[in-house]
Design an enzyme around this catalytic site. Structure first.
Site, PDB file in Angstrom:
ATOM      1  N   HIS A   1     -13.450   5.240   7.583  1.00 40.44           N
ATOM      2  CA  HIS A   1     -13.634   6.375   7.917  1.00 40.44           C
ATOM      3  C   HIS A   1     -13.279   6.915   9.079  1.00 40.44           C
ATOM      4  O   HIS A   1     -13.333   6.073  10.322  1.00 40.44           O
ATOM      5  CB  HIS A   1     -15.168   6.936   7.523  1.00 40.44           C
TER       6      HIS A   1
ATOM      7  N   SER B   1     -31.548  -5.802   6.646  1.00 42.90           N
ATOM      8  CA  SER B   1     -30.234  -5.650   6.647  1.00 42.90           C
ATOM      9  C   SER B   1     -30.003  -4.932   5.102  1.00 42.90           C
ATOM     10  O   SER B   1     -31.021  -4.656   4.486  1.00 42.90           O
ATOM     11  CB  SER B   1     -29.621  -7.198   6.186  1.00 42.90           C
TER      12      SER B   1
ATOM     13  N   ASP C   1       0.768  -1.169   0.048  1.00 47.50           N
ATOM     14  CA  ASP C   1       0.103  -0.049   0.025  1.00 47.50           C
ATOM     15  C   ASP C   1       0.682   1.282  -0.163  1.00 47.50           C
ATOM     16  O   ASP C   1       0.605   2.231  -0.581  1.00 47.50           O
ATOM     17  CB  ASP C   1      -0.955   0.084   1.161  1.00 47.50           C
TER      18      ASP C   1
ATOM     19  N   GLY D   1      -9.322   3.235  -5.414  1.00 40.64           N
ATOM     20  CA  GLY D   1      -8.321   4.283  -5.806  1.00 40.64           C
ATOM     21  C   GLY D   1      -7.626   3.845  -7.219  1.00 40.64           C
ATOM     22  O   GLY D   1      -6.558   4.646  -7.540  1.00 40.64           O
TER      23      GLY D   1
END
Length: 883
Positions: free
Chosen positions: A546, A575, A80, A132
């Site tokens: 987040h 759900s 990453d 991304g």
């Protein structure tokens, strides 16, 4: 620490501000007028590291699932760090049956939720995401790490691999799937041995091609696979793959009881001053985000806007100019200013939106600057993630004081179909058309997740007459515009007939919505769901993607908030898997009651296709204006003649000579060749201040010229009369040898034609005082070259010329020239014609220029260090001739 009681709170507030403390719990002992802290627990804001790392010291922040990294997780973490995309992996259960490869942070949460809700929490093996638009090779490496763990242990009941994801904003699905397919084929036998079944759901650019490749690859490997596009609900593959196995398929969803709101006067909007958006609204874009601006203009074209929605761009670190964009099929120029003040002065008559792409480090100052123009800039969207919470709260306070709405931080923006697009919201053109965002519908939605906002566009389009307005408030803990603000705005808009909310674990925003439902401020039907229910399946605290996606107490869990909203009157599914079905059912009830009148579908607009997009699909072709065969920087790392830079750097034998062999000759040459090239560079790098352009470089440097100008001045004088006689020397000696001339005949011919023999002669050196450089080069060639016929010929010529004058020796130019010809002809890597062509094209003088550049740069730096004044020729240095 003891403080006076009257000052305790002030002191603690200052302490928290100085260290960017987000949560503080402490026990105190009060004795008279003194307050003593006996125990304290505090939480630091990790995003503020760039502001106060020195004050924090060597503190370490916990990973998302509250435990040390495993080796495989560390591998992904290192992967990453090498890409601008996002690659995340947490190993929950090495023996698990259910494995996931999920694209997108928000999607990874809802897939995890759904797996747990169907009773497979204990069999869930991993959590993570790739997003991304990561390059194919990185997706391949990421997938290999996951598959290696997945196939490391057998499973008698078979393993399930869920390759899922939302409708991608811009990620090329076909490209990323190539990386996954490559890894699947590599682990094909191991996957079959584990009894693996593959389930795929994806949407976005080139998704159809990607799904076809995935299906074909699984058939080739021989493992069962089911693939679905965006027509299927996001998590439907979870139900299809898992629920039937445990008899966990829930009964049919009950029909919702939809209360039709009574008509009447429109309520005033209460949305933190968020401006109204029309087909004439324009924005300032902060930052040179050329792609984002072009996407906004493409959206304008699809909506039929007459004017571009971008008024200007602000680039504080650049210069005032214009940037060219396409508006439909026409070229338009968008002005670029160096300050927001100038943009406001030139374009500030009508209210504007500011779409801020400032970095997390600079966004605070940029936003504060924009707040000074609140009479024009009525709303702002902060795209940056990782803005410190203390700075965010201060921004929101200042904005509220000035009547300005801030969407974000960490927002993708917003979508107002047919009118206006904030930044990159809605994704690629394919998505805009798929979700029919070129025309308004009747539904207003709000969410935190940028990726899931695009999925919501798709869900709403599949199940209703479309989106009227959608706003992603951002995933940070303290958003500017809140869920309730957006929903009250929707409540006041007569064109919005139903509302959709997609929340997440952490925070208390959804409770404010529940209160508004109970007290009647919100009357329109609301379909709501809070993601992150899977956190309750773990016995440790979970931090999802987040910053705000973490429950700090029971009331902040997703389940508690879903129950609160359902109790207050929202339509909450059992759900997320039923989310789309429930939206469809509520919309159907509104249509049946006449509250929504579905309009006739307008023709689908067409956007002129970009050449690059068509070329990528193989639909057009055009000859390139330039061709390069020596290097390529389009992949994950640059390559020289196909060899990656990292490989060149690791090979100790290549060195500078090896790099030159790749760039000049487009191949790896033997080690002795590379070392000879380096020897030539070392021996000819410089020869004092009076030769090969050094004089000109010195004069230019002393005249105050910059490095490049001084270097050019010196290089321009390199030639056969002033250094750099290698090409001509190689030509003359080679031609004589190839004609089978004897050394005597060659010298005689040059004498007859009154031609100077290039490479012969030296001002200082002679037979008795040999040039050490020539000795080094001759010895190396004799020791390492297979044969040296041209060097032998040149040395024989030297024996003749030195009889006339001792200084007519083979000089360094001539020695390098003849040795290099011997090298090209004898190393076995070039044909005779290739070797001759290289010499003809100037490779030898190129070698001389490369080496002398080192010396010229040294002379420039030397003069700057000595700080010599402007060079002037004294009259004594000039000879005047009679005219």
């Amino acid at each position: 620490m003891a403080l006076l009681g009257s000052h305790f709170q002030v002191a603690m507030l200052r302490f928290c501000r100085a260290l960017h403390v987000t949560d503080l719990r402490c026990r105190v002992c009060i004795s008279g007028s003194k307050v003593c802290i006996t125990e304290a627990e505090l939480q630091l804001d990790e995003t503020a590291g760039y502001l106060c790392q020195d004050r924090w010291g060597a503190c370490r922040f916990p990973v998302g699932f509250g435990r040390p990294e495993l080796p495989e997780e560390r591998q992904v973490h290192q992967l990453d760090a090498r890409t601008g995309a996002s690659l995340k992996f947490t190993l929950l259960n090495r023996q698990g049956r259910v494995w996931t490869l999920i694209a997108g942070g928000g999607a990874s949460v809802v897939y995890t939720d759904t797996i747990c809700e169907y009773g497979f929490a204990k069999e869930l093996a991993n959590y993570g995401e790739y997003s991304g638009d990561p390059p194919e090779e990185f997706v391949y490496e990421y997938t290999k790490i996951i598959l290696s763990v997945m196939t490391s242990s057998p499973e008698p009941y078979g393993k399930v691999l869920l390759i899922g994801g939302g409708v991608a904003n811009f990620t090329d699905v076909a490209s990323t799937f190539k990386g996954i397919v490559k890894a699947l084929k590599e682990f094909g036998a191991a996957l079959k041995a584990c009894g693996t079944t593959v389930w795929v759901r994806r949407g976005g650019p080139n998704y159809a091609e990607g799904l076809a490749k995935m299906k074909s690859a699984c058939e080739e490997i021989g493992i069962p696979a089911q693939v679905y596009g965006p027509e299927a609900h996001l998590t439907s593959i979870v139900r299809d793959a898992l629920a039937a196995q445990k008899g966990a398929v829930p009964p049919a969803m009950p029909e919702p009881v939809v209360k039709i709101p009574a008509g009447g006067a429109t309520k005033p909007a209460a949305c933190q001053h968020l401006m109204e958006f029309s087909a004439e609204t324009q924005a300032f874009v902060y930052g040179m985000q050329v792609k984002a601006v072009q996407r906004m203009l493409d959206f304008d074209t699809l909506c039929g806007r007459k004017t571009p929605s971008v008024a200007a761009m602000i680039n504080p670190t650049g210069e005032a100019t214009f940037e060219k964009f396409l508006f439909g099929s026409a070229d338009v120029l968008i002005p670029v200013y160096t300050s927001l003040a100038e943009a406001v002065e030139r374009h500030g008559k009508a209210p504007k939106m500011l779409v801020s792409f400032a970095s997390f480090r600079s966004v605070f100052s940029a936003t504060m600057e924009a707040l000074q123009f609140s009479e024009v800039i009525k709303s702002q969207a902060i795209i940056a993630e990782g803005v410190p919470e203390a700075l965010t709260r201060r921004l929101h306070f200042e904005a509220n004081q000035r009547g300005v709405a801030i969407i974000g931080p960490a927002t993708v923006g917003g979508m107002m179909p047919g009118r206006f697009r904030i930044g990159n919201a809605g994704g690629a053109v394919e998505n805009l058309l798929l979700a029919k965002l070129y025309r308004p519908g009747s539904v207003g939605y709000t969410t935190k997740s940028g990726g899931m906002s695009n999925e919501l566009n798709n869900i709403v389009a599949l199940n209703t007459d479309g989106v009227r307005e959608g706003i992603a408030i951002g995933g940070d803990r303290w958003p500017g515009v809140r869920f309730l603000d957006v929903l009250l705005r929707f409540e006041a808009d007569p064109n919005i007939k139903m509302m959709v909310l997609l929340g997440e674990v952490g925070g208390r925003e959804e409770y404010l919505v529940a209160e508004a439902l109970e007290d009647g401020r919100l009357t329109k039907p609301l379909v709501a769901w809070c993601c992150g229910t899977a956190a309750e399946a773990f016995d440790y605290e979970v931090q999802f993607g987040h910053a705000g996606a973490r429950a700090r107490d029971v009331e902040e869990t997703a389940g508690a908030k879903n129950r609160a909203m359902a109790k207050a009157g929202a339509h909450v599914p059992r759900s997320f898997d039923e989310f789309g079905d429930l939206i469809a059912a509520v919309h159907k009830a509104l249509v049946k009651a006449g509250a929504i009148v579905v309009a006739n579908e307008p023709p689908v607009p067409k956007l002129p296709s970009d050449y690059d997009a068509l070329k990528k699909k193989g639909l057009v072709r055009k000859p390139a204006n330039f061709v390069c065969s020596i290097s390529d920087d389009r992949g994950p790392e640059p390559t020289y003649a196909g060899v990656p830079i990292s490989e060149i750097a690791k090979d100790e034998q290549l060195g500078v000579g090896g790099a030159i062999s790749l760039l000049w000759f487009r191949r790896k040459l033997p080690v002795y060749v590379s070392k000879f090239i380096e020897l030539c560079i070392v021996t000819t790098a410089d020869h004092g201040p009076c030769v090969s352009g050094a004089h000109n470089t010195i004069v230019a440097a002393r005249a105050g010229k910059d490095l490049v100008s001084s270097l050019i001045s010196g290089l321009a004088t390199i030639g056969p009369r002033f250094g750099g006689a290698l090409d001509e020397a190689a030509r003359m000696f080679s031609e004589a040898l190839d004609r089978n001339w004897s050394p005597e005949k060659f010298v005689e011919k040059c004498k007859e034609e009154k031609t100077v023999i290039m490479g012969i002669g030296h001002r200082v050196k002679s037979l008795d005082n040999p040039d050490a450089r020539v000795v080094l080069i001759k010895e190396y060639a004799k020791t390492h070259f297979p044969a040296t016929p041209l060097l032998d010929f040149a040395l024989a010529v030297e024996q003749i010329t030195t009889k006339k004058k001792a200084s007519l020796i083979l000089n360094v130019d001539g020695c390098i020239a003849v040795c290099f010809v011997d090298l090209l002809r004898g190393c076995g890597d070039f044909s005779r014609s290739e070797a001759d062509e290289l010499v003809k094209n100037g490779v030898l003088n190129g070698l001389f220029v490369a080496s002398r550049t080192l010396g010229l740069v040294g002379h420039f730096l030397d003069q700057r260090r000595l700080k010599q004044p402007l060079y002037r020729h004294p009259y004594d240095d000039v000879t005047y001739l009679d005219s």
